[in-house]
Design a protein around this motif. Structure first.
Motif, PDB file in Angstrom:
ATOM      1  N   ASP A 144       0.857  -1.181   0.000  1.00 54.13           N
ATOM      2  CA  ASP A 144       0.000   0.000   0.000  1.00 54.13           C
ATOM      3  C   ASP A 144       0.891   1.227   0.000  1.00 54.13           C
ATOM      4  OD1 ASP A 144      -2.294  -1.583   0.281  1.00 54.13           O
ATOM      5  OD2 ASP A 144      -2.058  -1.616   2.457  1.00 54.13           O
ATOM      6  N   LEU A 145       0.547   2.205  -0.800  1.00 54.91           N
ATOM      7  CA  LEU A 145       1.269   3.467  -0.820  1.00 54.91           C
ATOM      8  C   LEU A 145       0.365   4.561  -0.293  1.00 54.91           C
ATOM      9  CD1 LEU A 145       2.390   1.908  -3.715  1.00 54.91           C
ATOM     10  CD2 LEU A 145       3.987   3.740  -3.264  1.00 54.91           C
ATOM     11  N   ALA A 146       0.926   5.446   0.509  1.00 55.36           N
ATOM     12  CA  ALA A 146       0.146   6.529   1.096  1.00 55.36           C
ATOM     13  C   ALA A 146       0.873   7.845   0.865  1.00 55.36           C
ATOM     14  CB  ALA A 146      -0.056   6.292   2.592  1.00 55.36           C
ATOM     15  N   CYS A 147       0.147   8.853   0.433  1.00 56.44           N
ATOM     16  CA  CYS A 147       0.710  10.175   0.177  1.00 56.44           C
ATOM     17  C   CYS A 147       0.912  10.890   1.516  1.00 56.44           C
ATOM     18  CB  CYS A 147      -0.217  10.971  -0.723  1.00 56.44           C
ATOM     19  SG  CYS A 147       0.459  12.555  -1.227  1.00 56.44           S
ATOM     20  N   PHE A 148       2.115  11.412   1.725  1.00 53.90           N
ATOM     21  CA  PHE A 148       2.402  12.092   2.993  1.00 53.90           C
ATOM     22  C   PHE A 148       2.907  13.516   2.818  1.00 53.90           C
ATOM     23  CE2 PHE A 148       6.389  10.115   1.799  1.00 53.90           C
ATOM     24  CZ  PHE A 148       7.343  11.070   2.116  1.00 53.90           C
ATOM     25  N   ALA A 149       3.182  13.942   1.578  1.00 55.58           N
ATOM     26  CA  ALA A 149       3.717  15.283   1.380  1.00 55.58           C
ATOM     27  C   ALA A 149       3.619  15.689  -0.081  1.00 55.58           C
ATOM     28  CB  ALA A 149       5.177  15.348   1.832  1.00 55.58           C
ATOM     29  N   GLU A 150       3.725  16.999  -0.267  1.00 55.63           N
ATOM     30  CA  GLU A 150       3.909  17.547  -1.600  1.00 55.63           C
ATOM     31  C   GLU A 150       5.291  18.181  -1.630  1.00 55.63           C
ATOM     32  OE1 GLU A 150       0.717  20.202  -2.588  1.00 55.63           O
ATOM     33  OE2 GLU A 150      -0.566  18.522  -3.158  1.00 55.63           O
ATOM     34  N   ALA A 151       5.880  18.205  -2.810  1.00 58.64           N
ATOM     35  CA  ALA A 151       7.216  18.772  -2.943  1.00 58.64           C
ATOM     36  C   ALA A 151       7.269  19.663  -4.180  1.00 58.64           C
ATOM     37  CB  ALA A 151       8.247  17.650  -3.054  1.00 58.64           C
ATOM     38  N   HIS A 152       8.346  20.400  -4.277  1.00 61.59           N
ATOM     39  CA  HIS A 152       8.634  21.282  -5.407  1.00 61.59           C
ATOM     40  C   HIS A 152       7.444  22.177  -5.723  1.00 61.59           C
ATOM     41  CE1 HIS A 152      11.828  22.280  -8.109  1.00 61.59           C
ATOM     42  NE2 HIS A 152      10.935  22.437  -9.074  1.00 61.59           N
ATOM     43  N   ASN A 153       7.107  22.999  -4.739  1.00 64.34           N
ATOM     44  CA  ASN A 153       5.991  23.946  -4.882  1.00 64.34           C
ATOM     45  C   ASN A 153       4.682  23.262  -5.262  1.00 64.34           C
ATOM     46  OD1 ASN A 153       7.428  26.349  -4.248  1.00 64.34           O
ATOM     47  ND2 ASN A 153       8.308  26.350  -6.301  1.00 64.34           N
ATOM     48  N   GLY A 154       4.461  22.066  -4.741  1.00 65.14           N
ATOM     49  CA  GLY A 154       3.222  21.342  -4.994  1.00 65.14           C
ATOM     50  C   GLY A 154       3.175  20.627  -6.331  1.00 65.14           C
ATOM     51  N   HIS A 155       4.289  20.558  -7.060  1.00 65.14           N
ATOM     52  CA  HIS A 155       4.302  19.894  -8.363  1.00 65.14           C
ATOM     53  C   HIS A 155       4.620  18.408  -8.280  1.00 65.14           C
ATOM     54  CE1 HIS A 155       4.942  24.146  -9.748  1.00 65.14           C
ATOM     55  NE2 HIS A 155       3.884  23.764 -10.436  1.00 65.14           N
ATOM     56  N   GLN A 156       4.921  17.915  -7.101  1.00 63.98           N
ATOM     57  CA  GLN A 156       5.189  16.492  -6.910  1.00 63.98           C
ATOM     58  C   GLN A 156       4.431  16.025  -5.678  1.00 63.98           C
ATOM     59  OE1 GLN A 156       9.474  16.922  -6.508  1.00 63.98           O
ATOM     60  NE2 GLN A 156       9.750  15.665  -8.342  1.00 63.98           N
ATOM     61  N   SER A 157       3.989  14.789  -5.720  1.00 59.32           N
ATOM     62  CA  SER A 157       3.379  14.154  -4.552  1.00 59.32           C
ATOM     63  C   SER A 157       4.300  13.031  -4.111  1.00 59.32           C
ATOM     64  CB  SER A 157       2.000  13.580  -4.911  1.00 59.32           C
ATOM     65  OG  SER A 157       1.131  14.629  -5.273  1.00 59.32           O
ATOM     66  N   LEU A 158       4.537  12.940  -2.804  1.00 54.59           N
ATOM     67  CA  LEU A 158       5.430  11.925  -2.250  1.00 54.59           C
ATOM     68  C   LEU A 158       4.614  10.840  -1.566  1.00 54.59           C
ATOM     69  CD1 LEU A 158       8.168  14.223  -0.671  1.00 54.59           C
ATOM     70  CD2 LEU A 158       8.145  13.156  -2.947  1.00 54.59           C
ATOM     71  N   TYR A 159       4.964   9.596  -1.864  1.00 55.05           N
ATOM     72  CA  TYR A 159       4.256   8.427  -1.346  1.00 55.05           C
ATOM     73  C   TYR A 159       5.225   7.517  -0.618  1.00 55.05           C
ATOM     74  CZ  TYR A 159       0.326   9.614  -4.350  1.00 55.05           C
ATOM     75  OH  TYR A 159      -0.735  10.252  -4.944  1.00 55.05           O
ATOM     76  N   LEU A 160       4.750   6.912   0.448  1.00 56.89           N
ATOM     77  CA  LEU A 160       5.522   5.955   1.233  1.00 56.89           C
ATOM     78  C   LEU A 160       4.846   4.595   1.129  1.00 56.89           C
ATOM     79  CD1 LEU A 160       7.868   5.862   3.444  1.00 56.89           C
ATOM     80  CD2 LEU A 160       5.995   5.865   5.094  1.00 56.89           C
ATOM     81  N   ASP A 161       5.652   3.541   0.905  1.00 56.26           N
ATOM     82  CA  ASP A 161       5.062   2.207   0.913  1.00 56.26           C
ATOM     83  C   ASP A 161       5.316   1.558   2.274  1.00 56.26           C
ATOM     84  OD1 ASP A 161       7.645   1.043   0.883  1.00 56.26           O
ATOM     85  OD2 ASP A 161       7.427   0.178  -1.108  1.00 56.26           O
ATOM     86  N   ARG A 162       4.776   0.384   2.472  1.00 55.59           N
ATOM     87  CA  ARG A 162       4.881  -0.296   3.775  1.00 55.59           C
ATOM     88  C   ARG A 162       6.310  -0.690   4.132  1.00 55.59           C
ATOM     89  NH1 ARG A 162       0.528  -1.192   6.602  1.00 55.59           N
ATOM     90  NH2 ARG A 162      -1.495  -0.973   5.613  1.00 55.59           N
ATOM     91  N   GLU A 163       7.200  -0.754   3.133  1.00 51.63           N
ATOM     92  CA  GLU A 163       8.604  -1.095   3.397  1.00 51.63           C
ATOM     93  C   GLU A 163       9.439   0.152   3.683  1.00 51.63           C
ATOM     94  OE1 GLU A 163       6.823  -2.603   0.759  1.00 51.63           O
ATOM     95  OE2 GLU A 163       6.508  -4.239   2.181  1.00 51.63           O
ATOM     96  N   GLY A 164       8.829   1.325   3.617  1.00 51.56           N
ATOM     97  CA  GLY A 164       9.534   2.568   3.913  1.00 51.56           C
ATOM     98  C   GLY A 164      10.147   3.256   2.710  1.00 51.56           C
ATOM     99  N   ARG A 165       9.917   2.730   1.510  1.00 48.55           N
ATOM    100  CA  ARG A 165      10.444   3.358   0.299  1.00 48.55           C
ATOM    101  C   ARG A 165       9.583   4.564  -0.068  1.00 48.55           C
ATOM    102  NH1 ARG A 165      10.686  -2.429  -2.652  1.00 48.55           N
ATOM    103  NH2 ARG A 165       8.533  -2.293  -1.913  1.00 48.55           N
ATOM    104  N   VAL A 166      10.232   5.585  -0.617  1.00 53.72           N
ATOM    105  CA  VAL A 166       9.536   6.815  -0.984  1.00 53.72           C
ATOM    106  C   VAL A 166       9.565   6.982  -2.502  1.00 53.72           C
ATOM    107  CG1 VAL A 166       9.487   9.329  -0.735  1.00 53.72           C
ATOM    108  CG2 VAL A 166      10.109   7.897   1.219  1.00 53.72           C
TER     109      VAL A 166
END
Length: 170
Positions: A84-106
């Motif tokens: 499962d991937l979950a969005c936890f942040a936006e980056a680069h002035n909101g032009h990217q969405s960051l997702y974390l998986d259950r293994e801790g990869r971003v």
């Protein structure tokens, strides 16, 4: 506490982060997912600034729960890696969405430059890459023939591309 590389500790401190910081997590955030711990420590922070970086532009990271599920790429990655991937942040002035998986990869996804990349195999590695301007690894999903990567079009077979099989191996 999430492990942060020494190089980014001052950037987090400047944003108001302190060791032991705890903030409430949105009830909709998945409680059993590692994203809850990240949001509990960094939620609400706006860390870093866009600008010149080491290999590419450095970015800001704005931490906050988002149910971003509109990206087909994220669903496909989750299915392929059985996570499962979950969005936890936006980056680069909101032009990217960051997702974390259950293994801790971003992973990051950008609607501006279509594609997905592995930013880090851990939260700390991802923060260092994003905040200091180091490139991650472009992913090519089985459903695609090419990926856009820093102004280049990379085709299947290009050694710069990280394949799903490689990612599965660790």
């Amino acid at each position: 506490m999430r492990t942060l590389p020494t190089a980014v500790l001052p950037i987090f401190a400047a944003a108001g982060w302190i060791v032991g910081r705890k903030v409430p997590v949105a009830p909709a955030a998945p409680a059993g997912h590692p994203v809850a711990a990240i949001l509990g420590e960094f939620g609400g922070l706006n860390v870093g600034e866009p600008g010149l970086g080491i290999e590419c532009a450095r970015s800001d990271v704005v931490f906050g729960w988002s149910p971003h599920e509109g990206y087909e790429e994220i669903s496909e990655i989750g299915d392929l890696l059985e996570t499962d991937l979950a969005c936890f942040a936006e980056a680069h002035n909101g032009h990217q969405s960051l997702y974390l998986d259950r293994e801790g990869r971003v992973f990051d996804v950008s609607p501006v430059a279509p594609g997905i990349s592995l930013v880090g195999r851990s939260f700390g590695e991802a923060m260092e890459r994003i905040l200091l301007g180091r490139k991650g690894s472009p992913l090519l999903l089985p459903s695609h023939d090419k990926v856009y990567w820093y102004g280049e079009v990379l085709l299947r077979g290009n050694p710069q591309i990280l394949g799903i099989e490689e990612l599965r191996k660790g």
